[in-house]
Design a protein around this motif. Structure first.
Motif, PDB file in Angstrom:
ATOM      1  N   ILE A  41     -32.985  26.204   4.470  1.00 53.69           N
ATOM      2  CA  ILE A  41     -32.528  26.078   5.847  1.00 53.69           C
ATOM      3  C   ILE A  41     -32.563  27.431   6.566  1.00 53.69           C
ATOM      4  O   ILE A  41     -32.341  28.471   5.958  1.00 53.69           O
ATOM      5  N   HIS A  97     -29.306  19.542  10.914  1.00 54.63           N
ATOM      6  CA  HIS A  97     -29.551  20.988  10.885  1.00 54.63           C
ATOM      7  C   HIS A  97     -30.896  21.061  10.182  1.00 54.63           C
ATOM      8  O   HIS A  97     -31.017  20.613   9.039  1.00 54.63           O
ATOM      9  N   HIS A  99     -33.941  21.354   8.010  1.00 56.58           N
ATOM     10  CA  HIS A  99     -34.012  21.768   6.617  1.00 56.58           C
ATOM     11  C   HIS A  99     -35.263  21.203   5.977  1.00 56.58           C
ATOM     12  O   HIS A  99     -35.836  20.233   6.449  1.00 56.58           O
TER      13      HIS A  99
END
Length: 114
Positions: A41, A97, A99
């Motif tokens: 990430i 998020h 990733h």
């Protein structure tokens, strides 16, 4: 912000880290789908691939550079690995998020197209 990956970046949720620099963090997935399953990430919160701005493309390049290094360090670069980014609900994204999943350690089957 109530993002689990942001909490891992800040250290309030523990992870089994395999790589970290100023911009990227990588750690073992808690529900692995392959013998090697590492999440990579950016430390900057970007919700999806669709939210990547022109100024973020260098950061995405750093994520890919980290994936290459991690694959070598995990001993799977030569045998092969899969690097996956899921975008939005129909793409299979669960955590919003951005990733990447690095999957390796066994013969991975082809992605089935319908």
């Amino acid at each position: 912000m109530d993002c689990i990956f942001c909490k891992i970046v800040e250290g309030s949720i523990p992870s089994k880290k395999v790589f970290e620099n100023d911009h990227v963090l990588a750690f073992h997935d808690i529900s692995p789908a392959a013998p090697v399953h590492i999440l990579i990430i950016p430390k900057k919160h970007i919700a999806t691939m669709n939210d990547v701005e022109p100024d973020d493309f260098g950061l995405i390049g750093e994520v890919h550079r980290a994936a290459q290094q991690i694959a070598r360090e995990q001993g799977v670069a030569e045998s092969g690995y899969r690097l996956i980014n899921n975008c939005n609900r129909n793409g299979g994204q669960v955590v919003y998020h951005i990733h990447y999943h690095l999957l390796a350690g066994e013969q991975l089957g082809p992605l089935n197209a319908k």
